[in-house]
Design a protein around this motif. Structure first.
Motif, PDB file in Angstrom:
ATOM      1  N   ALA A 177       0.826  -1.217   0.000  1.00 29.25           N
ATOM      2  CA  ALA A 177       0.000   0.000   0.000  1.00 29.25           C
ATOM      3  C   ALA A 177       0.856   1.261   0.000  1.00 29.25           C
ATOM      4  O   ALA A 177       0.399   2.333  -0.391  1.00 29.25           O
ATOM      5  CB  ALA A 177      -0.930  -0.008   1.207  1.00 29.25           C
ATOM      6  N   ILE A 178       2.101   1.151   0.454  1.00 25.70           N
ATOM      7  CA  ILE A 178       3.054   2.262   0.451  1.00 25.70           C
ATOM      8  C   ILE A 178       4.117   1.969  -0.588  1.00 25.70           C
ATOM      9  O   ILE A 178       4.532   0.835  -0.761  1.00 25.70           O
ATOM     10  CB  ILE A 178       3.730   2.406   1.835  1.00 25.70           C
ATOM     11  CG1 ILE A 178       2.689   2.632   2.924  1.00 25.70           C
ATOM     12  CG2 ILE A 178       4.753   3.539   1.833  1.00 25.70           C
ATOM     13  CD1 ILE A 178       3.265   2.551   4.329  1.00 25.70           C
ATOM     14  N   LYS A 179       4.555   2.991  -1.306  1.00 24.81           N
ATOM     15  CA  LYS A 179       5.698   2.794  -2.194  1.00 24.81           C
ATOM     16  C   LYS A 179       6.633   3.988  -2.077  1.00 24.81           C
ATOM     17  O   LYS A 179       6.232   5.084  -1.675  1.00 24.81           O
ATOM     18  CB  LYS A 179       5.264   2.595  -3.648  1.00 24.81           C
ATOM     19  CG  LYS A 179       4.762   3.830  -4.370  1.00 24.81           C
ATOM     20  CD  LYS A 179       4.491   3.490  -5.843  1.00 24.81           C
ATOM     21  CE  LYS A 179       4.076   4.722  -6.631  1.00 24.81           C
ATOM     22  NZ  LYS A 179       3.843   4.406  -8.049  1.00 24.81           N
ATOM     23  N   VAL A 180       7.891   3.755  -2.409  1.00 25.40           N
ATOM     24  CA  VAL A 180       8.890   4.814  -2.322  1.00 25.40           C
ATOM     25  C   VAL A 180       8.810   5.687  -3.569  1.00 25.40           C
ATOM     26  O   VAL A 180       8.153   5.347  -4.555  1.00 25.40           O
ATOM     27  CB  VAL A 180      10.308   4.223  -2.169  1.00 25.40           C
ATOM     28  CG1 VAL A 180      10.396   3.369  -0.925  1.00 25.40           C
ATOM     29  CG2 VAL A 180      10.691   3.415  -3.398  1.00 25.40           C
ATOM     30  N   VAL A 197      14.646   4.286   0.144  1.00 25.33           N
ATOM     31  CA  VAL A 197      14.529   3.029   0.886  1.00 25.33           C
ATOM     32  C   VAL A 197      13.390   3.122   1.897  1.00 25.33           C
ATOM     33  O   VAL A 197      13.208   4.159   2.539  1.00 25.33           O
ATOM     34  CB  VAL A 197      15.856   2.724   1.628  1.00 25.33           C
ATOM     35  CG1 VAL A 197      15.733   1.462   2.468  1.00 25.33           C
ATOM     36  CG2 VAL A 197      17.008   2.599   0.639  1.00 25.33           C
ATOM     37  N   HIS A 198      12.639   2.051   2.051  1.00 23.26           N
ATOM     38  CA  HIS A 198      11.660   1.940   3.139  1.00 23.26           C
ATOM     39  C   HIS A 198      11.598   0.464   3.543  1.00 23.26           C
ATOM     40  O   HIS A 198      10.923  -0.342   2.905  1.00 23.26           O
ATOM     41  CB  HIS A 198      10.287   2.428   2.684  1.00 23.26           C
ATOM     42  CG  HIS A 198       9.303   2.612   3.809  1.00 23.26           C
ATOM     43  ND1 HIS A 198       8.081   3.195   3.629  1.00 23.26           N
ATOM     44  CD2 HIS A 198       9.374   2.287   5.130  1.00 23.26           C
ATOM     45  CE1 HIS A 198       7.421   3.226   4.782  1.00 23.26           C
ATOM     46  NE2 HIS A 198       8.196   2.672   5.707  1.00 23.26           N
ATOM     47  N   LEU A 199      12.322   0.113   4.610  1.00 25.52           N
ATOM     48  CA  LEU A 199      12.390  -1.270   5.038  1.00 25.52           C
ATOM     49  C   LEU A 199      11.152  -1.661   5.849  1.00 25.52           C
ATOM     50  O   LEU A 199      10.342  -0.831   6.241  1.00 25.52           O
ATOM     51  CB  LEU A 199      13.656  -1.508   5.871  1.00 25.52           C
ATOM     52  CG  LEU A 199      15.005  -1.204   5.198  1.00 25.52           C
ATOM     53  CD1 LEU A 199      16.148  -1.699   6.073  1.00 25.52           C
ATOM     54  CD2 LEU A 199      15.096  -1.790   3.797  1.00 25.52           C
ATOM     55  N   LEU A 224      18.957   6.590   1.316  1.00 30.70           N
ATOM     56  CA  LEU A 224      18.254   7.443   2.273  1.00 30.70           C
ATOM     57  C   LEU A 224      16.795   7.032   2.362  1.00 30.70           C
ATOM     58  O   LEU A 224      16.210   6.574   1.379  1.00 30.70           O
ATOM     59  CB  LEU A 224      18.379   8.918   1.908  1.00 30.70           C
ATOM     60  CG  LEU A 224      17.722   9.477   0.653  1.00 30.70           C
ATOM     61  CD1 LEU A 224      17.746  11.002   0.693  1.00 30.70           C
ATOM     62  CD2 LEU A 224      18.430   9.019  -0.605  1.00 30.70           C
ATOM     63  N   GLY A 225      16.237   7.191   3.570  1.00 32.83           N
ATOM     64  CA  GLY A 225      14.832   6.876   3.755  1.00 32.83           C
ATOM     65  C   GLY A 225      14.554   6.327   5.140  1.00 32.83           C
ATOM     66  O   GLY A 225      15.341   6.486   6.080  1.00 32.83           O
ATOM     67  N   GLU A 232       8.910  -5.610   0.732  1.00 30.75           N
ATOM     68  CA  GLU A 232       7.517  -5.235   0.510  1.00 30.75           C
ATOM     69  C   GLU A 232       7.453  -4.047  -0.447  1.00 30.75           C
ATOM     70  O   GLU A 232       6.560  -3.959  -1.283  1.00 30.75           O
ATOM     71  CB  GLU A 232       6.843  -4.857   1.836  1.00 30.75           C
ATOM     72  CG  GLU A 232       6.657  -6.000   2.826  1.00 30.75           C
ATOM     73  CD  GLU A 232       7.970  -6.418   3.466  1.00 30.75           C
ATOM     74  OE1 GLU A 232       8.129  -7.616   3.747  1.00 30.75           O
ATOM     75  OE2 GLU A 232       8.849  -5.541   3.680  1.00 30.75           O
ATOM     76  N   ARG A 233       8.411  -3.134  -0.286  1.00 34.85           N
ATOM     77  CA  ARG A 233       8.482  -1.913  -1.108  1.00 34.85           C
ATOM     78  C   ARG A 233       9.861  -1.903  -1.767  1.00 34.85           C
ATOM     79  O   ARG A 233      10.875  -1.758  -1.087  1.00 34.85           O
ATOM     80  CB  ARG A 233       8.289  -0.674  -0.221  1.00 34.85           C
ATOM     81  CG  ARG A 233       6.951  -0.684   0.516  1.00 34.85           C
ATOM     82  CD  ARG A 233       6.899   0.359   1.609  1.00 34.85           C
ATOM     83  NE  ARG A 233       7.600  -0.033   2.818  1.00 34.85           N
ATOM     84  CZ  ARG A 233       7.026  -0.603   3.879  1.00 34.85           C
ATOM     85  NH1 ARG A 233       5.739  -0.863   3.870  1.00 34.85           N
ATOM     86  NH2 ARG A 233       7.735  -0.913   4.946  1.00 34.85           N
TER      87      ARG A 233
END
Length: 411
Positions: free
Chosen positions: A26-29, A75-77, A124-125, A53-54
């Motif tokens: 549901a979330i994307k970078v 990045v979003h881990l 970064l993220g 997931e992303r």
């Protein structure tokens, strides 16, 4: 976008999603940039892996003032919430093993794919990881330099900590003038939040404050001019230089309505002179030549199309670069050999017994009602040495490319 409505047309631009997308979460970078300051170099890339997931998103940029180039990776881990018995909270939040695996995959991708294009890489993220936890310790052990330390970017139950980070490769770390967390969100009360979640009193205003629950990070780069142009973005310096990127052994015209598309996924030109395309016979493990390739040089990102022109053969409009007249039987295999006779790439169906990793699921064996089907890699340069993972099947999406097609174009 809303930023340009407020600041003027063209002030900001966004990096488009790479072919294949950025995952199904549901979330994307994403990445936005100022065209007046930098320009994209090459195409965006995603680390399309089931580990994430992303998918992380990478884009190289050139500084219009100095000419320096760097690659930004958004990045979003995996979050720390919603524990599962397979990866419980053992002191570093839920899913620490998964975040560590994601950090490992990220480091491997930077090393194998991004740094050969340009050594200056910035991660970064939201890493969903505190500074001394395993995922960031792994990145530091792989040579990435933290650009901030001892900062905070998030407040949870009254406790502050850093979940958001910026890490640089060694060559880029020396071009960083400074970095800081801009404390406009984490310290602010929820009543100012842009969302209605978790609050009954809504005092939102269109200001920078509480635009998110995380504080943004600011990194000041002073890029050195690049002494030479980087290799084309999207190329792969390791693995097979040329691969079979799209094909079929049967189409609406019958069993000879087939094509084989090749793609130079490497970072250097490849001369195809003396290379061969071979097909597996209808019975037994016998390979026979279908075509000896012409002495042409395939540039990085360039395609080469072969098609069967026997009666009832190739039915699509894109002109082949080379033809052949002996088809490949249904649900068998095709392979590419270099001039020395070494197998460069192999694609086959499970029933053929000849494939890389796992074979493809068998396709149709008659042409009644068939549309313009094909099997293809998405993106064209994807190659994990596992046919089942690398290829996707579509019933009406055949889109072969030839040498005249745009480089790194949609497959």
């Amino acid at each position: 976008m809303a930023l340009n409505q407020a600041l003027g047309p063209g002030t900001y631009a966004y990096v488009p999603d790479p072919q294949g997308g950025l995952g199904c979460d549901a979330i994307k970078v994403g990445l936005i940039y100022k065209p007046s300051r930098v320009e994209p170099v090459g195409n965006p890339q995603a680390l399309a892996s089931a580990t994430f997931e992303r998918y992380p998103l990478a884009q190289a940029f050139r500084d219009k003032t100095t000419g320096g180039v760097f690659t930004a990776v958004s990045v979003h881990l995996k979050s720390k919430g919603s524990c599962d018995a397979s990866d419980p909270d053992t002191g570093q939040g839920c899913w620490n093993l998964r975040r560590t695996a994601q950090a490992q995959a990220l480091a491997d991708w930077v090393e194998a794919t991004l740094r050969p294009l340009d050594p200056d890489v910035l991660l970064l993220g939201d890493f969903n990881t505190y500074e001394e936890e395993d995922p960031l310790a792994l990145l530091r052990s792989r040579g990435f330099a933290p650009l901030l330390s001892g900062h905070y970017s998030y407040v949870y139950m009254g406790l502050s900590g850093a979940l958001d980070h910026a890490y640089a490769t060694p060559s880029l770390a020396g071009q960083v003038q400074g970095a800081l967390a801009w404390h406009v969100n984490a310290d602010e009360p929820r009543v100012l939040d842009y969302t209605l979640a978790f609050k009954t009193d809504d005092r939102y205003e269109p200001t920078p404050y509480r635009a998110s629950d995380h504080d943004p990070l600011v990194v000041h780069l002073s890029l050195s001019p690049d002494t030479q142009a980087p290799p084309p973005s999207g190329c792969h310096p390791q693995g097979a230089p040329v691969v079979i990127s799209e094909f079929r052994f049967r189409g609406p015209g019958g069993g000879s309505d087939e094509f084989i598309e090749l793609f130079n996924r490497s970072c250097t030109p490849v001369n195809l002179g003396g290379w061969k395309v071979q097909g597996l016979s209808s019975s037994g493990p016998n390979w026979t030549d279908r075509a000896t390739l012409a002495s042409v040089t395939l540039e990085p990102g360039q395609f080469y199309l072969l098609a069967n022109t026997a009666p009832g053969g190739y039915s699509l409009s894109v002109a082949p670069d080379q033809t052949y007249t002996t088809g490949i039987a249904d649900n068998r295999a095709v392979r590419l050999l270099d001039a020395g006779g070494q197998v460069v790439d192999l694609v086959g169906f499970a029933s053929s017994g000849q494939y890389e990793g796992r074979g493809l699921v068998d396709g149709p064996t008659n042409s009644n009602g068939l549309q313009q089907l094909s099997w293809k890699r998405i993106p064209a340069g994807r190659d994990t040495d596992d046919n089942l993972a690398d290829f996707q099947f579509g019933e009406n999406w055949a889109n072969p490319q030839n040498r005249q097609s745009p480089r790194y174009g949609d497959n």
